[in-house]
Design a protein around this motif. Structure first.
Motif, PDB file in Angstrom:
ATOM      1  N   ILE A   1       0.838  -1.208   0.000  1.00  0.00           N
ATOM      2  CA  ILE A   1       0.000   0.000   0.000  1.00  0.00           C
ATOM      3  C   ILE A   1       0.871   1.256   0.000  1.00  0.00           C
ATOM      4  CG2 ILE A   1      -1.599   1.375   1.414  1.00  0.00           C
ATOM      5  CD1 ILE A   1      -2.914  -1.320   2.212  1.00  0.00           C
ATOM      6  N   ALA A   2       1.906   1.299   0.841  1.00  0.00           N
ATOM      7  CA  ALA A   2       2.784   2.466   0.909  1.00  0.00           C
ATOM      8  C   ALA A   2       3.517   2.671  -0.414  1.00  0.00           C
ATOM      9  CB  ALA A   2       3.790   2.308   2.049  1.00  0.00           C
ATOM     10  N   PHE A   3       3.972   1.596  -1.027  1.00  0.00           N
ATOM     11  CA  PHE A   3       4.671   1.704  -2.308  1.00  0.00           C
ATOM     12  C   PHE A   3       3.739   2.227  -3.407  1.00  0.00           C
ATOM     13  CE2 PHE A   3       6.019  -0.146  -6.374  1.00  0.00           C
ATOM     14  CZ  PHE A   3       7.277   0.441  -6.477  1.00  0.00           C
ATOM     15  N   LEU A   4       2.521   1.671  -3.485  1.00  0.00           N
ATOM     16  CA  LEU A   4       1.562   2.128  -4.495  1.00  0.00           C
ATOM     17  C   LEU A   4       1.144   3.579  -4.260  1.00  0.00           C
ATOM     18  CD1 LEU A   4      -0.666  -1.069  -4.891  1.00  0.00           C
ATOM     19  CD2 LEU A   4       1.088  -0.201  -6.461  1.00  0.00           C
ATOM     20  N   TRP A   5       0.961   3.966  -2.995  1.00  0.00           N
ATOM     21  CA  TRP A   5       0.610   5.356  -2.698  1.00  0.00           C
ATOM     22  C   TRP A   5       1.749   6.296  -3.118  1.00  0.00           C
ATOM     23  CZ3 TRP A   5      -3.475   8.078  -2.170  1.00  0.00           C
ATOM     24  CH2 TRP A   5      -3.395   9.381  -1.664  1.00  0.00           C
ATOM     25  N   GLY A   6       2.981   5.903  -2.869  1.00  0.00           N
ATOM     26  CA  GLY A   6       4.135   6.699  -3.289  1.00  0.00           C
ATOM     27  C   GLY A   6       4.174   6.870  -4.801  1.00  0.00           C
ATOM     28  N   LEU A   7       3.914   5.793  -5.543  1.00  0.00           N
ATOM     29  CA  LEU A   7       3.867   5.889  -7.009  1.00  0.00           C
ATOM     30  C   LEU A   7       2.749   6.817  -7.469  1.00  0.00           C
ATOM     31  CD1 LEU A   7       4.468   2.239  -8.287  1.00  0.00           C
ATOM     32  CD2 LEU A   7       5.940   4.236  -8.615  1.00  0.00           C
ATOM     33  N   PHE A   8       1.566   6.664  -6.848  1.00  0.00           N
ATOM     34  CA  PHE A   8       0.443   7.523  -7.205  1.00  0.00           C
ATOM     35  C   PHE A   8       0.796   8.990  -6.980  1.00  0.00           C
ATOM     36  CE2 PHE A   8      -3.188   9.988  -5.631  1.00  0.00           C
ATOM     37  CZ  PHE A   8      -3.976   9.985  -6.766  1.00  0.00           C
ATOM     38  N   MET A   9       1.359   9.337  -5.823  1.00  0.00           N
ATOM     39  CA  MET A   9       1.704  10.727  -5.514  1.00  0.00           C
ATOM     40  C   MET A   9       2.773  11.257  -6.469  1.00  0.00           C
ATOM     41  SD  MET A   9      -0.336  11.711  -3.245  1.00  0.00           S
ATOM     42  CE  MET A   9       0.383  13.245  -2.745  1.00  0.00           C
ATOM     43  N   PHE A  10       3.735  10.435  -6.818  1.00  0.00           N
ATOM     44  CA  PHE A  10       4.786  10.862  -7.745  1.00  0.00           C
ATOM     45  C   PHE A  10       4.182  11.255  -9.094  1.00  0.00           C
ATOM     46  CE2 PHE A  10       7.740   9.900 -11.176  1.00  0.00           C
ATOM     47  CZ  PHE A  10       8.798  10.735 -10.832  1.00  0.00           C
ATOM     48  N   PHE A  11       3.348  10.403  -9.639  1.00  0.00           N
ATOM     49  CA  PHE A  11       2.765  10.695 -10.952  1.00  0.00           C
ATOM     50  C   PHE A  11       1.697  11.792 -10.876  1.00  0.00           C
ATOM     51  CE2 PHE A  11       4.638   6.506 -11.826  1.00  0.00           C
ATOM     52  CZ  PHE A  11       5.420   6.884 -12.907  1.00  0.00           C
ATOM     53  N   PHE A  12       1.013  11.900  -9.746  1.00  0.00           N
ATOM     54  CA  PHE A  12       0.018  12.957  -9.610  1.00  0.00           C
ATOM     55  C   PHE A  12       0.672  14.330  -9.554  1.00  0.00           C
ATOM     56  CE2 PHE A  12      -3.348  15.476  -7.647  1.00  0.00           C
ATOM     57  CZ  PHE A  12      -4.396  15.136  -8.488  1.00  0.00           C
ATOM     58  N   MET A  13       1.888  14.428  -8.957  1.00  0.00           N
ATOM     59  CA  MET A  13       2.602  15.709  -8.957  1.00  0.00           C
ATOM     60  C   MET A  13       2.886  16.170 -10.382  1.00  0.00           C
ATOM     61  SD  MET A  13       5.286  15.678  -5.779  1.00  0.00           S
ATOM     62  CE  MET A  13       6.187  14.281  -6.378  1.00  0.00           C
ATOM     63  N   ILE A  14       3.255  15.253 -11.231  1.00  0.00           N
ATOM     64  CA  ILE A  14       3.499  15.582 -12.632  1.00  0.00           C
ATOM     65  C   ILE A  14       2.191  15.983 -13.306  1.00  0.00           C
ATOM     66  CG2 ILE A  14       4.258  14.660 -14.854  1.00  0.00           C
ATOM     67  CD1 ILE A  14       6.174  12.816 -13.206  1.00  0.00           C
ATOM     68  N   ALA A  15       1.128  15.227 -13.072  1.00  0.00           N
ATOM     69  CA  ALA A  15      -0.162  15.526 -13.689  1.00  0.00           C
ATOM     70  C   ALA A  15      -0.691  16.871 -13.206  1.00  0.00           C
ATOM     71  CB  ALA A  15      -1.168  14.419 -13.382  1.00  0.00           C
ATOM     72  N   TRP A  16      -0.504  17.192 -11.934  1.00  0.00           N
ATOM     73  CA  TRP A  16      -1.033  18.440 -11.386  1.00  0.00           C
ATOM     74  C   TRP A  16      -0.414  19.657 -12.068  1.00  0.00           C
ATOM     75  CZ3 TRP A  16      -5.318  19.233  -9.071  1.00  0.00           C
ATOM     76  CH2 TRP A  16      -5.574  20.461  -8.490  1.00  0.00           C
ATOM     77  N   HIS A  17       0.789  19.528 -12.531  1.00  0.00           N
ATOM     78  CA  HIS A  17       1.428  20.625 -13.262  1.00  0.00           C
ATOM     79  C   HIS A  17       0.601  21.007 -14.487  1.00  0.00           C
ATOM     80  CE1 HIS A  17       4.642  23.126 -14.816  1.00  0.00           C
ATOM     81  NE2 HIS A  17       4.492  22.533 -15.980  1.00  0.00           N
TER      82      HIS A  17
ATOM     83  N   GLN B   1      -2.609  26.567 -12.031  1.00  0.00           N
ATOM     84  CA  GLN B   1      -2.093  27.596 -11.139  1.00  0.00           C
ATOM     85  C   GLN B   1      -0.576  27.711 -11.248  1.00  0.00           C
ATOM     86  OE1 GLN B   1      -3.003  26.646  -7.112  1.00  0.00           O
ATOM     87  NE2 GLN B   1      -2.094  24.638  -7.187  1.00  0.00           N
ATOM     88  N   ASN B   2      -0.035  27.331 -12.374  1.00  0.00           N
ATOM     89  CA  ASN B   2       1.404  27.393 -12.547  1.00  0.00           C
ATOM     90  C   ASN B   2       1.833  28.796 -12.954  1.00  0.00           C
ATOM     91  OD1 ASN B   2       1.799  24.560 -12.124  1.00  0.00           O
ATOM     92  ND2 ASN B   2       0.811  24.270 -14.104  1.00  0.00           N
ATOM     93  N   LEU B   3       2.906  29.266 -12.363  1.00  0.00           N
ATOM     94  CA  LEU B   3       3.432  30.570 -12.707  1.00  0.00           C
ATOM     95  C   LEU B   3       4.142  30.496 -14.051  1.00  0.00           C
ATOM     96  CD1 LEU B   3       4.854  31.709  -9.278  1.00  0.00           C
ATOM     97  CD2 LEU B   3       2.867  32.592 -10.447  1.00  0.00           C
ATOM     98  N   SER B   4       4.322  31.653 -14.635  1.00  0.00           N
ATOM     99  CA  SER B   4       5.015  31.759 -15.908  1.00  0.00           C
ATOM    100  C   SER B   4       6.450  31.272 -15.764  1.00  0.00           C
ATOM    101  CB  SER B   4       5.020  33.217 -16.366  1.00  0.00           C
ATOM    102  OG  SER B   4       5.893  33.391 -17.443  1.00  0.00           O
ATOM    103  N   THR B   5       6.951  30.683 -16.797  1.00  0.00           N
ATOM    104  CA  THR B   5       8.351  30.255 -16.791  1.00  0.00           C
ATOM    105  C   THR B   5       9.195  31.217 -17.619  1.00  0.00           C
ATOM    106  OG1 THR B   5       7.912  28.807 -18.669  1.00  0.00           O
ATOM    107  CG2 THR B   5       7.799  27.826 -16.482  1.00  0.00           C
ATOM    108  N   GLU B   6       8.703  32.437 -17.796  1.00  0.00           N
ATOM    109  CA  GLU B   6       9.417  33.435 -18.578  1.00  0.00           C
ATOM    110  C   GLU B   6      10.518  34.051 -17.704  1.00  0.00           C
ATOM    111  OE1 GLU B   6       8.322  37.374 -21.213  1.00  0.00           O
ATOM    112  OE2 GLU B   6       6.702  36.153 -20.395  1.00  0.00           O
ATOM    113  N   THR B   7      11.759  33.741 -18.020  1.00  0.00           N
ATOM    114  CA  THR B   7      12.902  34.216 -17.251  1.00  0.00           C
ATOM    115  C   THR B   7      14.022  34.598 -18.210  1.00  0.00           C
ATOM    116  OG1 THR B   7      12.313  32.677 -15.496  1.00  0.00           O
ATOM    117  CG2 THR B   7      14.500  33.622 -15.394  1.00  0.00           C
TER     118      THR B   7
END
Length: 184
Positions: free
Chosen positions: A26-42, A47-53
């Motif tokens: 369960i802990a391993f699967l939850w870790g995988l889910f959170m890892f991929f969800f961070m990418i998806a949330w982008h 709510q992402n700020l501009s990357t204009e630098t």
């Protein structure tokens, strides 16, 4: 040293109990889910700020901010330049560029923006790394000397919004604040 040593000194060779194995899975699967969800949330978070630098020399950026402040400094009813504690109040053109300079221990100048209008806010530092945290919104940017960050901002409410440095920058860090005022 254990109070009562295990009967089998090679404890890592003991079989894993079914419940313990279940929690590990369960802990391993939850870790995988959170890892991929961070990418998806982008992509789905909206709510992402501009990357204009851009790279910029700190001296050149400071000159640009000073010229901006001189050109668009607000005036009172008598035609006198508006200042608060020696810091100019600047009214950038609607839809235009606005500049803020971070330096020991201030954000300069004070911006006065119109509610519902978009502005391109340019941020850079003249000396050290500073943090730009616009309160009470959730805009946080690390501001480095030599880099100019551009953020498109459309204020949706009126009032004074505080700018706080959230990167330790020396003995005056706790006094490093600024302000953006939003009017109708």
């Amino acid at each position: 040293m254990a109070i009562t040593p295990p009967s089998n000194r090679l404890w890592w060779k003991e079989p894993i109990h079914g419940i313990e194995l279940g929690w590990i899975v369960i802990a391993f699967l939850w870790g995988l889910f959170m890892f991929f969800f961070m990418i998806a949330w982008h992509f789905i978070g909206e709510q992402n700020l501009s990357t204009e630098t851009y790279k910029v020399k700190p001296e050149r950026y400071q000159e640009r901010v000073e010229a901006f402040a001189a050109e668009f400094q607000a005036q009172d009813a008598d035609g006198q330049p508006l200042e608060e504690n020696g810091v100019p109040v600047v009214r950038p053109p609607v839809g235009g560029d606005a500049y803020i300079l971070a330096r020991l221990w201030e954000f300069w100048p004070i911006l006065e923006l119109k509610k519902g209008e978009s502005y391109r806010i340019h941020l850079s530092s003249a000396d050290w790394q500073h943090g730009f945290s616009l309160q009470p919104t959730n805009i946080n940017i690390s501001v480095h000397p030599g880099y100019e960050h551009v953020v498109t901002l459309t204020p949706t409410g009126t009032g004074d919004f505080g700018i706080v440095c959230n990167e330790f920058c020396g003995v005056g860090h706790h006094t490093m604040t600024g302000r953006i005022r939003v009017v109708e």
